[in-house]
Design a protein around this motif. Structure first.
Motif, mmCIF file in Angstrom:
data_model
loop_
_atom_site.group_PDB
_atom_site.id
_atom_site.type_symbol
_atom_site.label_atom_id
_atom_site.label_comp_id
_atom_site.label_asym_id
_atom_site.label_seq_id
_atom_site.Cartn_x
_atom_site.Cartn_y
_atom_site.Cartn_z
ATOM 1 N N ALA A 38 0.889 -1.162 0.000
ATOM 2 C CA ALA A 38 0.000 0.000 0.000
ATOM 3 C C ALA A 38 0.919 1.201 0.000
ATOM 4 O O ALA A 38 1.442 1.574 1.036
ATOM 5 C CB ALA A 38 -0.893 0.003 1.230
ATOM 6 N N LEU A 55 -4.072 7.052 3.121
ATOM 7 C CA LEU A 55 -3.804 5.718 2.586
ATOM 8 C C LEU A 55 -4.432 4.634 3.471
ATOM 9 O O LEU A 55 -4.890 3.603 2.985
ATOM 10 C CB LEU A 55 -2.275 5.550 2.505
ATOM 11 C CG LEU A 55 -1.696 4.433 1.668
ATOM 12 C CD1 LEU A 55 -2.255 4.444 0.254
ATOM 13 C CD2 LEU A 55 -0.174 4.556 1.623
ATOM 14 N N GLU A 56 -4.447 4.911 4.762
ATOM 15 C CA GLU A 56 -4.984 3.936 5.701
ATOM 16 C C GLU A 56 -6.479 3.701 5.462
ATOM 17 O O GLU A 56 -6.960 2.563 5.451
ATOM 18 C CB GLU A 56 -4.752 4.457 7.121
ATOM 19 C CG GLU A 56 -4.755 3.359 8.134
ATOM 20 C CD GLU A 56 -4.256 3.851 9.486
ATOM 21 O OE1 GLU A 56 -3.577 4.899 9.537
ATOM 22 O OE2 GLU A 56 -4.576 3.182 10.476
ATOM 23 N N THR A 105 -7.015 1.773 2.288
ATOM 24 C CA THR A 105 -6.700 0.355 2.490
ATOM 25 C C THR A 105 -7.855 -0.351 3.207
ATOM 26 O O THR A 105 -8.243 -1.458 2.846
ATOM 27 C CB THR A 105 -5.398 0.222 3.314
ATOM 28 O OG1 THR A 105 -4.382 0.992 2.672
ATOM 29 C CG2 THR A 105 -4.928 -1.215 3.401
ATOM 30 N N ALA A 158 6.390 4.562 5.051
ATOM 31 C CA ALA A 158 4.951 4.765 5.300
ATOM 32 C C ALA A 158 4.143 3.606 4.731
ATOM 33 O O ALA A 158 3.167 3.156 5.339
ATOM 34 C CB ALA A 158 4.498 6.088 4.671
ATOM 35 N N SER A 159 4.546 3.107 3.576
ATOM 36 C CA SER A 159 3.790 2.007 2.975
ATOM 37 C C SER A 159 3.973 0.732 3.787
ATOM 38 O O SER A 159 3.045 -0.055 3.946
ATOM 39 C CB SER A 159 4.184 1.833 1.505
ATOM 40 O OG SER A 159 5.102 0.790 1.329
ATOM 41 N N GLY A 160 5.173 0.549 4.357
ATOM 42 C CA GLY A 160 5.407 -0.619 5.204
ATOM 43 C C GLY A 160 4.524 -0.618 6.443
ATOM 44 O O GLY A 160 4.084 -1.663 6.919
ATOM 45 N N LEU A 215 1.539 0.088 6.662
ATOM 46 C CA LEU A 215 0.194 -0.431 6.376
ATOM 47 C C LEU A 215 0.205 -1.902 5.978
ATOM 48 O O LEU A 215 -0.832 -2.547 5.931
ATOM 49 C CB LEU A 215 -0.440 0.385 5.243
ATOM 50 C CG LEU A 215 -0.816 1.827 5.583
ATOM 51 C CD1 LEU A 215 -1.257 2.554 4.334
ATOM 52 C CD2 LEU A 215 -1.914 1.859 6.633
ATOM 53 N N ALA A 216 1.397 -2.423 5.636
ATOM 54 C CA ALA A 216 1.460 -3.803 5.140
ATOM 55 C C ALA A 216 1.231 -4.795 6.270
ATOM 56 O O ALA A 216 1.585 -4.534 7.428
ATOM 57 C CB ALA A 216 2.820 -4.044 4.492
#
Lengths: 446, 428
Positions: free
Chosen positions: A32, A108-109, A112, B78-80, B82-83
């Protein structure tokens, strides 16, 4: 404007922006994240043809810097031989439609979480895989040319794909749903897309193969849109016509299809293939490729309009940092007058084909192929058994006469179209149509 | 490069592990419109991909503006966040062996517009052997430098060169096309031109054929189109564990004719996908996907291997200049006893239209044939005007009647022509 020596025209198209991708696979957030890009294309028309520079990470600079780049492009143009001419064309920019909700304002959260809700909705017994993707691309386009044209715009395209896979005793089938738009954030309350994908995959486990052959086919708006795109749209692209690689070359004014049939490409339409101005800064407008069965107009850029005429410019498109060429945008078959139920009744015996797994065309040979996601047998004017893995192929020129009914329920569907290694956003659409003598490919036996 | 060191250092302060992939390439290409060069393009592309791992959370971002590496690092972290966290046992450490890979590098390949021009001229000359008109063509030369580094001390570079040409021709309403690509300046543009014109001119006057069951020979191109759409994705460990592969439950079972094998050879001499290490820096090795018809192995990258308790097979591929990692292969080879498969009469299919519309899960396809001929005693006989071919990519391998002696590289596939019995053809 004073042009450097050896230069007849130049333009510069810079695209900057960012892409947001979310990938959820069986409940796992695989990724994401946001990526960003900045790329530009400088085209210089030398004494003969084009010299083109693709410049990653472009920073507009001094006049001197631009002149230096132009000289590099001139050196490239030195190997060209064709005498390219550019037709005059109106320059005008449309406003980009306002978005209802700007995806930029949603973190983004939350995106998602919303995508995860769609993906979870596909969790039905018998479903072995669920995969959901969110794609959002914001582009700022700046165009300028040596005739002092200067336009810029920002556009955001966003949407999602949902794939569900069902499996039973080695039989693996998929259901696919998607939704993409230029009208703003479209991920809220979309759980039904997940459920629909799953239900389709499960239903396809029991669908049967049909035996291929000639038959009557009713195409739904999505598949009929792909037909318009593959069978007619590509062959009307001015560059293919100019190269001698289109079956539609030299046929303007000729009746090539049933008189009910009008096929249009319109980049000004606020659908997924919308462009406020084309990749040469040219005004976009509705172009009727076929009007009432008669070949009317090719799709052109300035170069192909000058070379062959018989059409309308404003159809130059390009991926960021790539050379533009003639492309479709929003391509559709115009509405006729009959209803869907009347079409099924007239069809009587045949097949109803729905959804699209894509298609392909050989425009020079005039042969196309495309594939439906699923369909139903039509027996005695009623839709009956579900069928799967059905392709259609045909010859452009004979097939257009075989479209004998157009419905009154046109709908547009977003997608991407590939040509020359570049993929651009498009939409295709149509009402339901009746196609006589369709050549249907299937692997079923009697 | 100093900024890569700095990026690794900054990243290491904030996450457990960090990886940098940076590709810089120069490309020149020229396009023909009919018989004249219409445009020439030069590009300098770069792509930076950053991957971060913190507590099993994998983050990534990319950009083509390397001086914005700080933003890219921030976006990756930042993307990590959410993973979904997963089992993770570390990025590869430096191994003994060369730190530079030049398997796909030809120092004599010059990325110059004049060379592209010469390739186009040679193709045009070749095309003159048959009565056909050129509609379009292109020639491309490129050179790329790739740096792959991580904070475990790995720092690898690889150099790649590439040349590719393609030509499209038409004779009346019959089209033909050919292409060639190589990492070395060893392609034969004349023969590409000759073949394109041959297929266009030789397809003139094609006859319809009745629907029925036929013996079919797929050229390496047609075979590659169908394999790429269906079979190859089913060998990816990610698809296997995700339930998207029809082969998932068939490990150690017979899935092909026992005479045939499918394997990846990353060290193939002059292979278009040859590499000493994969996109994550894991040393590559031969992978026997199918040995003597029995399914033996699937392809894994680090992420998928760690998640499912497997070992990486060195199959991580970088998609595009700015791309992240995905599971792929290097030089995928279909092998088996070679015979003359063109002796008995069969339908030869040069390429197909619509392979991408095949059902990737079930393997079912129905596609239109392109440049199809009757073939007998090794010769192209009567052309076939138009027909569809329908079948199932998985099932058709059970009735392989033979593989040709010659093989051809199609991208990262190395394939013979394949003769199949009992395929359904839908004629007009």
């Amino acid at each position: 404007m004073n042009l450097p020596s050896g230069v007849r025209y130049y333009d510069l198209r810079q695209v900057t922006g960012q892409t947001t991708l979310i990938d959820i696979d069986n409940g796992v957030v695989e990724s994401a994240g946001i990526s960003f890009f900045n790329t530009a294309l400088l085209r210089v028309l030398g004494p003969h043809g084009w010299g083109i520079l693709e410049i990653d990470n472009f920073e507009p600079g001094s006049k001197q810097k631009i002149n230096g780049l132009i000289q590099s492009a001139v050196r490239l143009a030195a190997i060209t031989q064709q005498d390219v001419r550019l037709a005059d064309a109106p320059h005008r920019a449309l406003a980009v439609p306002r978005m209802q909700e700007d995806p930029k304002n949603i973190d983004l959260e939350e995106k998602t979480r919303l995508l995860s809700a769609v993906e979870t909705a596909a969790k039905l017994p018998g479903i072995v895989n669920r995969r959901a993707n969110y794609i959002e691309r914001i582009e700022q386009v700046r165009f300028s040319d040596s005739s002092d044209t200067e336009f810029s715009h920002q556009i955001c395209r966003s949407g999602f794909n949902m794939l569900a896979v069902a499996s039973r005793n080695g039989n693996v089938q998929m259901g696919y749903e998607r939704m993409h738009s230029i009208h703003g954030f479209n991920l809220r309350h979309k759980e039904e897309y997940g459920k629909k994908a799953a239900e389709r995959a499960l239903a396809l486990l029991d669908a049967k193969h049909i035996k291929g052959g000639r038959m009557r086919a009713v195409l739904d708006p999505e598949l009929a849109g792909v037909f318009a795109h593959e069978a007619v749209g590509h062959a009307s692209e001015g560059d293919l016509v100019q190269e001698g690689n289109s079956i539609l070359a030299g046929r303007t004014g000729v009746k090539i299809g049933n008189e009910q049939l009008t096929i249009v490409d319109d980049p000004s339409l606020p659908e997924f293939g919308f462009e406020p101005f084309d990749a040469e800064g040219v005004a976009v407008q509705r172009t009727e490729i076929i009007r009432n069965g008669i070949m009317n107009s090719y799709l052109h850029n300035r170069e192909t309009l000058a070379a062959i005429g018989e059409g309308i410019p404003g159809h130059a498109r390009a991926m960021p940092g790539e050379p533009p060429f003639v492309r479709m945008s929003n391509t559709f078959i115009e509405n006729g007058e009959v209803s869907f139920s009347e079409i099924i009744e007239v069809c009587k015996t045949g097949i109803l084909l729905k959804g699209s797994r894509g298609g392909q065309v050989d425009p020079g040979r005039g042969i196309f192929q495309f594939n439906a996601e699923y369909g139903y047998m039509i027996d005695n004017g009623e839709c009956t058994e579900m069928i799967r893995d059905v392709s259609l192929s045909g010859e452009i020129l004979s097939t257009l006469h075989d479209i004998t009914l157009c419905g009154n329920d046109r709908a547009m569907h977003p997608g991407y179209c590939g040509k020359g290694g570049q993929s651009v956003p498009v939409s295709d659409g149509a009402p339901h149509i009746l196609l006589e003598n369709a050549l249907v490919g299937g692997r079923g036996l009697d | 490069m100093a900024w890569i060191e700095q990026l690794l250092k900054e990243g290491a302060k904030r996450v457990d592990e960090i990886e940098v992939f940076y590709a810089k390439s120069t490309t020149v290409s020229a396009n023909l419109k009919r018989r004249k060069v219409n445009l020439a393009v030069a590009s300098d592309d770069c792509g930076l991909a950053v991957r971060t791992i913190r507590d099993g959370r994998i983050g990534s971002s990319n950009t083509n503006s390397p001086e914005r590496w700080r933003e890219c690092l921030k976006a990756a972290i930042a993307s990590g966040d959410l993973a979904t966290p997963q089992s993770w046992k570390g990025l590869p450490r430096p191994a003994t062996g060369p730190a530079t890979d030049t398997l796909c590098f030809d120092p004599a390949l010059a990325v110059e517009p004049e060379n592209a021009s010469q390739l186009l001229t040679a193709m045009m000359e070749g095309s003159e052997e048959h009565p056909a008109d050129i509609t379009s063509g292109s020639a491309t030369l490129s050179s790329t430098l790739i740096t792959l580094a991580n904070n475990a001390g790995l720092y690898l570079t690889s150099r790649h060169t590439g040349v590719s040409v393609s030509l499209e021709a038409i004779s009346g309403q019959s089209t033909g096309s050919e292409f060639a690509q190589s990492c070395f300046m060893d392609i034969d543009p004349r023969s590409v031109g000759e073949r394109a014109a041959f297929f266009a001119s030789h397809s003139v006057g094609g006859q319809d054929i009745p629907s029925g069951i036929y013996d079919v020979i797929l050229s390496p191109i047609a075979y590659a189109e169908l394999l790429s759409a269906v079979y190859i994705p089913a060998l990816s460990g990610r698809n296997v564990h995700a339930g998207r592969s029809r082969l998932a439950t068939l490990l150690n079972e017979q899935v092909l004719d026992a005479r045939f094998s499918v394997y990846d050879n990353p060290l193939l001499a002059k292979g278009l996908g040859s590499a000493l290490w994969d996109g994550e820096g894991v040393p590559t090795r031969r992978i026997d996907f199918i040995r003597d018809g029995v399914l033996k192995e699937f392809a894994y990258d680090l992420r998928t291997a760690y998640r499912y308790g497997k070992t990486s097979t060195g199959s991580a591929i970088r998609a595009g200049a700015t791309g992240g990692t995905a599971i792929g292969h290097h030089n995928l080879i279909v092998d088996g006893p070679r015979t003359d498969i063109t002796k008995d009469r069969a339908i030869y299919i040069h390429s197909v239209i619509g392979a991408h519309t095949a059902n990737p899960m079930s393997g079912d396809f129905s596609v239109e044939m392109s440049n199809a001929f009757w073939m007998e005693d090794g010769s192209f006989c009567e052309p076939i005007r138009s027909a569809m071919l329908a079948g199932n990519v998985f099932d058709m391998h059970a009735s392989v009647a033979g593989l040709s002696r010659e093989v051809r590289q199609i991208g990262s596939l190395v394939l013979p022509s394949i003769r199949l019995s009992g395929l359904r053809v839908i004629g007009k």
